[in-house]
Design a protein around this motif. Structure first.
Motif, PDB file in Angstrom:
ATOM      1  N   THR A 196       0.821  -1.221   0.000  1.00 27.31           N
ATOM      2  CA  THR A 196       0.000   0.000   0.000  1.00 27.31           C
ATOM      3  C   THR A 196       0.855   1.272   0.000  1.00 27.31           C
ATOM      4  OG1 THR A 196      -0.309   0.237   2.422  1.00 27.31           O
ATOM      5  CG2 THR A 196      -1.858  -1.210   1.236  1.00 27.31           C
ATOM      6  N   GLU A 197       2.127   1.158  -0.373  1.00 24.68           N
ATOM      7  CA  GLU A 197       3.034   2.303  -0.411  1.00 24.68           C
ATOM      8  C   GLU A 197       3.616   2.571  -1.797  1.00 24.68           C
ATOM      9  OE1 GLU A 197       5.069   2.398   3.982  1.00 24.68           O
ATOM     10  OE2 GLU A 197       5.983   1.077   2.476  1.00 24.68           O
ATOM     11  N   GLY A 198       3.258   1.727  -2.762  1.00 28.03           N
ATOM     12  CA  GLY A 198       3.797   1.913  -4.105  1.00 28.03           C
ATOM     13  C   GLY A 198       5.209   1.417  -4.285  1.00 28.03           C
ATOM     14  N   THR A 199       5.620   0.420  -3.479  1.00 25.96           N
ATOM     15  CA  THR A 199       6.992  -0.090  -3.602  1.00 25.96           C
ATOM     16  C   THR A 199       7.074  -1.553  -4.037  1.00 25.96           C
ATOM     17  OG1 THR A 199       7.037  -0.678  -1.241  1.00 25.96           O
ATOM     18  CG2 THR A 199       7.887   1.496  -1.854  1.00 25.96           C
ATOM     19  N   CYS A 200       6.000  -2.334  -3.895  1.00 25.79           N
ATOM     20  CA  CYS A 200       6.134  -3.774  -4.164  1.00 25.79           C
ATOM     21  C   CYS A 200       5.622  -4.194  -5.533  1.00 25.79           C
ATOM     22  CB  CYS A 200       5.439  -4.588  -3.071  1.00 25.79           C
ATOM     23  SG  CYS A 200       3.621  -4.584  -3.170  1.00 25.79           S
ATOM     24  N   GLY A 201       4.706  -3.426  -6.132  1.00 26.28           N
ATOM     25  CA  GLY A 201       4.206  -3.752  -7.460  1.00 26.28           C
ATOM     26  C   GLY A 201       3.068  -4.749  -7.494  1.00 26.28           C
ATOM     27  N   THR A 202       2.607  -5.231  -6.336  1.00 31.47           N
ATOM     28  CA  THR A 202       1.574  -6.262  -6.309  1.00 31.47           C
ATOM     29  C   THR A 202       0.280  -5.800  -6.957  1.00 31.47           C
ATOM     30  OG1 THR A 202       2.505  -7.111  -4.239  1.00 31.47           O
ATOM     31  CG2 THR A 202       0.288  -7.836  -4.799  1.00 31.47           C
ATOM     32  N   CYS A 203      -0.095  -4.554  -6.770  1.00 31.57           N
ATOM     33  CA  CYS A 203      -1.390  -4.067  -7.256  1.00 31.57           C
ATOM     34  C   CYS A 203      -1.311  -3.461  -8.654  1.00 31.57           C
ATOM     35  CB  CYS A 203      -1.979  -3.059  -6.275  1.00 31.57           C
ATOM     36  SG  CYS A 203      -1.059  -1.485  -6.202  1.00 31.57           S
ATOM     37  N   GLU A 204      -0.235  -3.681  -9.382  1.00 31.79           N
ATOM     38  CA  GLU A 204      -0.108  -3.107 -10.727  1.00 31.79           C
ATOM     39  C   GLU A 204      -1.283  -3.556 -11.597  1.00 31.79           C
ATOM     40  OE1 GLU A 204       3.153  -2.636 -14.353  1.00 31.79           O
ATOM     41  OE2 GLU A 204       3.556  -3.985 -12.675  1.00 31.79           O
ATOM     42  N   THR A 205      -1.919  -2.601 -12.237  1.00 32.80           N
ATOM     43  CA  THR A 205      -3.157  -2.836 -12.977  1.00 32.80           C
ATOM     44  C   THR A 205      -3.063  -2.215 -14.361  1.00 32.80           C
ATOM     45  OG1 THR A 205      -4.427  -2.802 -10.904  1.00 32.80           O
ATOM     46  CG2 THR A 205      -5.659  -2.461 -12.938  1.00 32.80           C
ATOM     47  N   ASP A 206      -3.600  -2.908 -15.377  1.00 31.53           N
ATOM     48  CA  ASP A 206      -3.598  -2.384 -16.738  1.00 31.53           C
ATOM     49  C   ASP A 206      -4.563  -1.216 -16.863  1.00 31.53           C
ATOM     50  OD1 ASP A 206      -1.742  -4.224 -17.573  1.00 31.53           O
ATOM     51  OD2 ASP A 206      -3.216  -5.633 -18.365  1.00 31.53           O
ATOM     52  N   VAL A 207      -4.100  -0.166 -17.540  1.00 32.36           N
ATOM     53  CA  VAL A 207      -4.917   1.018 -17.810  1.00 32.36           C
ATOM     54  C   VAL A 207      -5.398   0.949 -19.251  1.00 32.36           C
ATOM     55  CG1 VAL A 207      -4.957   3.543 -17.918  1.00 32.36           C
ATOM     56  CG2 VAL A 207      -3.619   2.388 -16.138  1.00 32.36           C
ATOM     57  N   GLU A 223       7.961   3.280 -18.551  1.00 30.87           N
ATOM     58  CA  GLU A 223       6.652   2.707 -18.222  1.00 30.87           C
ATOM     59  C   GLU A 223       5.665   3.790 -17.804  1.00 30.87           C
ATOM     60  OE1 GLU A 223       8.026  -1.726 -16.662  1.00 30.87           O
ATOM     61  OE2 GLU A 223       8.148  -0.007 -15.302  1.00 30.87           O
ATOM     62  N   ARG A 224       6.146   4.792 -17.096  1.00 28.05           N
ATOM     63  CA  ARG A 224       5.266   5.911 -16.723  1.00 28.05           C
ATOM     64  C   ARG A 224       4.802   6.667 -17.964  1.00 28.05           C
ATOM     65  NH1 ARG A 224       6.159   8.124 -11.313  1.00 28.05           N
ATOM     66  NH2 ARG A 224       7.281   6.593 -10.072  1.00 28.05           N
ATOM     67  N   GLU A 225       5.739   6.907 -18.877  1.00 28.67           N
ATOM     68  CA  GLU A 225       5.406   7.634 -20.098  1.00 28.67           C
ATOM     69  C   GLU A 225       4.382   6.869 -20.931  1.00 28.67           C
ATOM     70  OE1 GLU A 225       5.441  10.723 -22.790  1.00 28.67           O
ATOM     71  OE2 GLU A 225       6.453  10.652 -20.840  1.00 28.67           O
ATOM     72  N   ALA A 226       4.524   5.549 -20.994  1.00 26.50           N
ATOM     73  CA  ALA A 226       3.588   4.724 -21.765  1.00 26.50           C
ATOM     74  C   ALA A 226       2.194   4.744 -21.151  1.00 26.50           C
ATOM     75  CB  ALA A 226       4.108   3.289 -21.855  1.00 26.50           C
ATOM     76  N   GLY A 227       2.109   4.785 -19.832  1.00 26.93           N
ATOM     77  CA  GLY A 227       0.821   4.875 -19.152  1.00 26.93           C
ATOM     78  C   GLY A 227      -0.060   3.655 -19.310  1.00 26.93           C
ATOM     79  N   GLU A 228       0.544   2.495 -19.568  1.00 26.79           N
ATOM     80  CA  GLU A 228      -0.247   1.292 -19.804  1.00 26.79           C
ATOM     81  C   GLU A 228      -0.631   0.574 -18.525  1.00 26.79           C
ATOM     82  OE1 GLU A 228       2.158  -0.964 -22.452  1.00 26.79           O
ATOM     83  OE2 GLU A 228       1.747   0.334 -24.183  1.00 26.79           O
ATOM     84  N   THR A 229       0.096   0.838 -17.443  1.00 30.63           N
ATOM     85  CA  THR A 229      -0.232   0.253 -16.146  1.00 30.63           C
ATOM     86  C   THR A 229      -0.075   1.316 -15.064  1.00 30.63           C
ATOM     87  OG1 THR A 229       2.010  -0.489 -15.573  1.00 30.63           O
ATOM     88  CG2 THR A 229       0.648  -2.001 -16.902  1.00 30.63           C
ATOM     89  N   MET A 230      -0.630   1.026 -13.882  1.00 31.31           N
ATOM     90  CA  MET A 230      -0.469   1.918 -12.743  1.00 31.31           C
ATOM     91  C   MET A 230      -0.565   1.103 -11.466  1.00 31.31           C
ATOM     92  SD  MET A 230      -4.216   3.822 -12.601  1.00 31.31           S
ATOM     93  CE  MET A 230      -3.915   4.679 -11.057  1.00 31.31           C
ATOM     94  N   LEU A 231       0.009   1.622 -10.402  1.00 26.75           N
ATOM     95  CA  LEU A 231      -0.113   1.002  -9.084  1.00 26.75           C
ATOM     96  C   LEU A 231      -1.254   1.699  -8.350  1.00 26.75           C
ATOM     97  CD1 LEU A 231       2.635  -0.095  -9.993  1.00 26.75           C
ATOM     98  CD2 LEU A 231       3.347   0.001  -7.601  1.00 26.75           C
TER      99      LEU A 231
END
Length: 311
Positions: A261-272, A288-296
């Motif tokens: 829940t802190e944005g460090t582990c990547g477990t909740c990465e979800t497709d946008v 990956e941020r620039e592509a914007g295909e996933t987010m935590l």
């Protein structure tokens, strides 16, 4: 998104350094564990509300054992104290994973930099680099020589590993490693935040790969309300100001994997699927941020009024 989950047995507890405990975990029935690559970590569920992520630092070719190492942090949030004081030989512990946001990419040359317990994801990387015939060096810093985990294990690499205890040599001489990094060299670094910040300033981002144990302070947009559409669930939800996407989705009864829940582990990465995320994590690369295909979804929000997610 699926993830392996099982109760594993603590087969062995051993001191890896002053204040560092190494644990070997196995399936109680001797079953094979999921394969993993250097840089992977697992979630360890120590109790209600007590879940931590630890890098796998053993041998990826050993399909029946996972090794982790835990630094005792007296001023931490309770996870390391539980492992050191209450998790005993033969005890069972629930784990999930493995997941990997710190993959070792192929390269002819590597420069590895580790600070303290940040040596754990680097260890199997050295083995992989060696097996691939790559040219590599490791700069390894710690508070004292006695606090530096797996020093004996690393000694077999000779002068390719440079130990730099702070009480003997001062702060790490990063420029000695980074000043002449060639275009075909990748730099991998893991350790405390100030070390990672210094390396990020000194090294071109395209060659640098880091893993953080603590979230990095991020510049972000406003904390406004926005709409999130859950494509697979056919639901449209409102994410209020000050409430995360993750909490909003869970409150609506939609099951998602999450951990830190802190944005460090990547477990909740979800497709946008649509919309522009406001990335506030410490995992995704600039590309990956620039592509914007996933987010935590535990920390990131929306640069706009609407996101469509693959949930």
């Amino acid at each position: 998104m699926t993830s392996y989950e099982a109760e594993l047995v603590v087969e062995r507890r051993e001191s890896a350094a002053d204040g560092v405990l190494a644990l070997t975990l196995r399936h109680p029935l001797g079953e094979e564990l999921p394969s993993w690559e250097p840089g992977a970590h697992i979630d360890v569920v120590l109790g209600p509300g007590l879940e931590r992520q630890y890098s796998l630092c053993g041998d990826p070719s050993d399909g029946r054992a996972w090794r982790i190492a835990v630094l005792r942090e007296p001023d931490g949030r309770g996870g390391s104290s539980y492992v050191h004081e209450q998790l005993g030989q033969g005890d069972k512990v629930r784990v999930r994973g493995p997941r990997n946001h710190f993959e070792l990419r192929p390269a002819p040359r590597y420069r590895f930099i580790a600070g303290g317990i940040g040596i754990t994801p680097i260890l199997p990387m050295l083995t992989a680099a060696e097996a691939a015939g790559a040219e590599w060096t490791l700069l390894y810093g710690g508070r004292t020589r006695g606090s530096m985990a797996f020093a004996e294990e690393l000694s077999r690499y000779g002068d390719r590993v440079r130990f730099a205890p702070q009480d003997e040599t001062g702060l790490l001489d990063l420029m000695s490693v980074l000043a002449a990094v060639s275009e075909d060299t990748l730099v991998y670094c893991c350790g405390p935040g100030p070390l990672l910040d210094a390396v990020e300033e000194a090294c071109p981002s395209g060659r640098l790969h880091v893993e953080r144990f603590r979230p990095k302070l991020q510049e972000s947009g406003p904390d406004d309300e926005f709409e999130v559409v859950l494509e697979r669930s056919a639901r449209t939800l409102t994410v209020p100001a000050g409430v995360s996407v993750l909490d909003t989705v869970r409150a609506a009864g939609v099951e998602v994997l999450y951990s830190c829940t802190e944005g460090t582990c990547g477990t909740c990465e979800t497709d946008v699927l649509e919309g522009t995320p406001d990335h506030r994590d410490s995992v995704l690369t600039d590309e990956e941020r620039e592509a914007g295909e996933t987010m935590l979804i535990c920390v990131s929000r929306c640069l706009g009024k609407r996101l469509v997610l693959d949930l």
